[in-house]
Design a protein around this motif. Sequence first.
Motif, PDB file in Angstrom:
ATOM      1  N   VAL A   1       1.173  -1.228   0.006  1.00 35.35           N
ATOM      2  CA  VAL A   1      -0.079  -0.159  -0.604  1.00 35.35           C
ATOM      3  C   VAL A   1       0.634   1.514  -0.200  1.00 35.35           C
ATOM      4  O   VAL A   1       0.542   1.928  -0.763  1.00 35.35           O
ATOM      5  N   GLN A   2       2.276   1.042   0.715  1.00 34.24           N
ATOM      6  CA  GLN A   2       2.141   2.158   0.706  1.00 34.24           C
ATOM      7  C   GLN A   2       3.058   2.855  -0.388  1.00 34.24           C
ATOM      8  O   GLN A   2       3.163   3.992  -0.839  1.00 34.24           O
TER       9      GLN A   2
ATOM     10  N   LEU B   1       0.784   4.298  -3.275  1.00 35.69           N
ATOM     11  CA  LEU B   1       0.023   5.317  -2.261  1.00 35.69           C
ATOM     12  C   LEU B   1       1.100   7.020  -2.710  1.00 35.69           C
ATOM     13  O   LEU B   1       0.893   8.019  -3.310  1.00 35.69           O
ATOM     14  N   CYS B   2       2.643   6.362  -2.103  1.00 34.14           N
ATOM     15  CA  CYS B   2       3.686   6.927  -2.510  1.00 34.14           C
ATOM     16  C   CYS B   2       4.046   7.350  -3.165  1.00 34.14           C
ATOM     17  O   CYS B   2       4.394   8.297  -4.178  1.00 34.14           O
TER      18      CYS B   2
ATOM     19  N   GLN C   1      -5.221  -2.636  12.641  1.00 31.06           N
ATOM     20  CA  GLN C   1      -5.400  -0.894  12.120  1.00 31.06           C
ATOM     21  C   GLN C   1      -4.593  -0.331  13.353  1.00 31.06           C
ATOM     22  O   GLN C   1      -3.631   0.365  12.374  1.00 31.06           O
TER      23      GLN C   1
ATOM     24  N   LEU D   1       0.062   4.842   4.731  1.00 28.23           N
ATOM     25  CA  LEU D   1      -0.626   5.324   3.643  1.00 28.23           C
ATOM     26  C   LEU D   1       1.192   6.098   3.103  1.00 28.23           C
ATOM     27  O   LEU D   1       1.145   6.570   1.896  1.00 28.23           O
TER      28      LEU D   1
ATOM     29  N   ALA E   1      -4.450  12.101  -2.104  1.00 23.85           N
ATOM     30  CA  ALA E   1      -5.041  12.171  -1.028  1.00 23.85           C
ATOM     31  C   ALA E   1      -4.159  11.872  -0.237  1.00 23.85           C
ATOM     32  O   ALA E   1      -4.859  12.720   1.007  1.00 23.85           O
ATOM     33  N   PRO E   2      -4.450  10.356  -0.298  1.00 22.70           N
ATOM     34  CA  PRO E   2      -4.033   9.454   0.613  1.00 22.70           C
ATOM     35  C   PRO E   2      -2.516   9.696   1.089  1.00 22.70           C
ATOM     36  O   PRO E   2      -2.520  10.307   2.608  1.00 22.70           O
ATOM     37  N   VAL E   3      -1.459  10.067   0.038  1.00 21.99           N
ATOM     38  CA  VAL E   3      -0.464  10.629   1.784  1.00 21.99           C
ATOM     39  C   VAL E   3      -0.594  11.618   1.938  1.00 21.99           C
ATOM     40  O   VAL E   3      -0.091  11.868   2.929  1.00 21.99           O
TER      41      VAL E   3
ATOM     42  N   LEU F   1      -3.182  12.615   3.653  1.00 26.84           N
ATOM     43  CA  LEU F   1      -4.244  12.678   4.842  1.00 26.84           C
ATOM     44  C   LEU F   1      -3.546  11.751   5.292  1.00 26.84           C
ATOM     45  O   LEU F   1      -3.434  12.232   6.678  1.00 26.84           O
ATOM     46  N   GLY F   2      -2.074  10.912   5.333  1.00 25.85           N
ATOM     47  CA  GLY F   2      -1.578  10.230   6.056  1.00 25.85           C
ATOM     48  C   GLY F   2      -0.757  11.270   6.458  1.00 25.85           C
ATOM     49  O   GLY F   2      -0.088  11.363   7.622  1.00 25.85           O
TER      50      GLY F   2
END
Lengths: 296, 440, 306
Positions: free
Chosen positions: A101-102, A105-106, A157, A165, C31-33, C35-36
């Motif tokens: 995931v990371q 998203l990154c 979680q 994220l 958005a996801p980044v 948000l994190g």
Amino acid sequence: MSRNTRPSIGRVVAWACLIAAVVISLFPLYWMLRTAITPGRELAADNAGLLPDNPTLINFERVLGLVGREEARAAGGSGAELDFFLYLRNSVVYTGLITVVQTLLCAMGGYAFARLRFRGRDALFGLFVAALMVPPIFTLLPNFVLVKELGWLNTYQGLVAPSLLMTPFAVFFLRQFFLGIPREVEQAALIDGAGRWTIFWRVVLPMTKGPLLTLALTTAVWTWNDYLWPLLVAPGEETRVLTAALGIFLRQSPNTSPDWTGLMAGSALSVVPVLLLVVFFGRRLVDSIQFSGMKG
Amino acid sequence: MMKKAFMAATAVLLTASCGGGGAGDGSVTLTYSLWDDAQQGAYQQCADAFQKANPGIRIKIDQHAWDEYWQNLTTRMVSGDAPDVITMQASYYPQFVKNGQLLDIQPMVQAEKVDLSQYWPGLAELWVKDGKRYGLPKDWDTIAIVYNVDLVKKAGVDLSDLTWNPRDGGSFEKALARLTVDTEGRRGDEPGFDKDNVAVRGIVPELNDGSQGQNGWGDLAVSNGFTFIDKNPFGTRYFYDDPRLAETVTWFKSLSDKGYATPYDKNSSLGPDAVLNSGKAALGITGSWMIKTYLDSTEQKFAFAPLPKGPQGRKSAFNGLADVIYSGTEHKDAAWKWVKFLGSAECQNIVADSAVVFPAITSATERALAAHEAAGRDVRLFVDQAKDPEGTFLLPVSDHGDEINQIVGTAMEEVWLGQKDATSALTAANRQVNALFAGE
Amino acid sequence: MTAMTLAKSATRARARRRGHGDGRTALGFLAPVFLGFAVFYLYPAVRGAWYSLTDWNLLSEPRFVGLDNYATLVGDPLFWNSLKVTAYYVVLTVGMQILGGLLLAALLHRLTRSLVLRSLLLVPWLVPSVTTALLWMWLLDANLGFFNHLLTAAGLDNQGFLTSPDLALPSVATINAWSGTGYTALLLYAGMLLVPPQIYEAAAIDGTGEVRTFLSVTLPLIRPILAFALVVSLISSFQLFDTVAVTTKGGPVNATRVIYFYIYEQAFTHFKMGYASALALSLVLVLGALTFVQMRLLRASTSDLT
């Protein structure tokens, strides 16, 4: 390329150094195994030879909980055990989720910073870079409080939340590579009427497989080895990862002496996944690290 | 495609991670923490008996070694996730009371008329602060010398009535010298003794012993006239700068300089019992909770002797543990039931019969003694010491136990390592300790 | 206004308008980044700063105490000790890793392309740090450890590697050098592969020795990657926690009480979240200052190749 193959003294010494380095790298792991197959009660007397006098598998058995408490105690343990496969699963979930995931998203974030134009981009990116410099312990304390307030202690979680994220490093790292992709490639696709998403998925990502893999592998190793965070937020039986489990197993040593043979057996088990990784993905692993070396 | 595969993978991982929900059958599981794995068996028997009588409650025993026990406990309290019932040592409980982490059980004790007179005198009162009661006593312990019977016989020393003083160490030091043997077979009191090449040490001192020195320096210091604190329990001024403590500590340090003990930094990570078991040392100072560990050893034959008599007589620490309830527990009633059972004759008799510790209930103590004697273990001296009105002292109980432990423990380390002399290290430590109380 | 500046501002305006066009897409990508970042970096940073101004045991309500924690910190010898210990550790372990890594990389580069060898050298880096710590704690045991067997076999005294105040920190540094050197070597080796082989051939023809070639050719050419390796090991060294938590717990006599471990102890064993946060924020400031030094180092690190 004319490499000098004449066996000079220099070459012999050089080879000797290199082999010594390999021995130094691996010998501790051998010693771990040697201790793990020594009967716990005999360790105080039998701890010097290259092989134990009476090799045994009892330490592995008791660490895995295959023998009763009294038998484990008789073998030098406290009766504590590692629910190895549960903790292995937890480690895999923790590492797998974060890595996949990371990284993804990154990559999206890094691409936006590299290619898209929007108001506040530089300021935001500057903030990310600043965050790179902040030692993680500063955010670890409040993040622990946050996870506690959310009631997420001892849950998956809670375990993955802070790094699922993003990490500023990953965004920063990937942005560098996206900057290096020739704009013409994207221009062509744009003219063909492709949207940014399509370009990202179909053009950009395939072109950055190398850095993505490097980042993913590094993230995976870091996450797999992570100790403090999982120990703080998810020490519970159900969510305990392997590293935390080893730390807790150490704490559950018999009251008066650490259970070295049991600890070494547990340690040996924790190294197995690592060795499998090297055996099956040795080339990938080495390549990906060297890759960051070449681009560093 | 890739996205879908990825989502699927995530979904699989997530479902895998959500396995193992709650029990849901209305039963309660209590976590009970203790540090001594040797006692775990006895308390498991108590738990079995308790579970039989209370089918809705299950007991899960959680053992953590002493060195890690307190750090583990505080971290888990901070997480709001501490064990429901906790084995507690008197010097540690005030800090938890101060932070509101322990449940006041006085109302329950009163309502159910728990007989507090059944315990050894003084034990139950240790757990009362400002009219609130936090624990029911479970056991007590005293201190003695444990020795290797063969090595002592070979040396021809008599340990039954030793004397000690900080100047020349009395007959205790003479015995230690005699018991020490170098690699050439010369004893510590013989000419030519080589203190740098010792095969058998006279003593394995327990030097890493916090702020109380329960297994050694604390007992001898008190027998030298030292008092820890102005009022016990809940004093607010410590006397670690007392010269009588400094001389005692200096004497302990001198043992390794003379070769009778291993230098502090060259001790193995294995504990004193492992060293004694390997036959590389002749004696140690230990508590009654270790009786079985030593006497049931298959490697060596051990026996006990009373502590040496100091200038003020023979003094042993007298310490009692109790079971306390974590205030954050979700099962207060069940936890109280369990604590009450642990403090009852029924459980303490089980503990007595397994003869691992001396239970807090007076009658159960006799029973434990009988169990020991039936098994051929001569341990009466621990009980005699406890019964001697002048023979014991209570370990200090005050606020800031954890911090004091660290401050004094570090100061002692400085002395053992030879970085500072005892007087300056302890004076500095005492100033720090008392400053903790001044800030309030 | 001259025509030129007019033209310039016009382009800028156009760029801005086009930027607006990307805005919505960017939102999707970011958005996801974001948000994190907001929830787990920004928000905690603000909270951490706030905690540092309070007296808080994590169990009841925080109490505002202004700068009290910072006043305590300035006068806290253990804080300064922990900074000193950390710095000493960083110098030792980074020094060992870089020097060892350079040596290994050079040997690899000049001797072999063996993948097996490189994989084997990487193994220690892959072993979880907790395992590494446990393993070495046993290897270094003052009586029963393997290294003391070596010493006594050589007729020397056994040493309390982790229990003597002089040896404990170097031992911890060595443990982590063991785990990090192979990784560093691989990074540097990759850098060396980029050096054109002709340079070495030329050097060989000139009759320049290996050592001199390494110092005068290889080293200057791999400066950027050397800087990268240095930064990577510096950053991870500052965060030393696992090894200390497992092996020495800060002892003997504070000899290994590094800043991370000290902060951890304050927060989670002494119930002092406020003070721990003040310590952590001070560390941020100290490292911020050090980053300037690093920046200058990086600026000086352009390779002669480019």
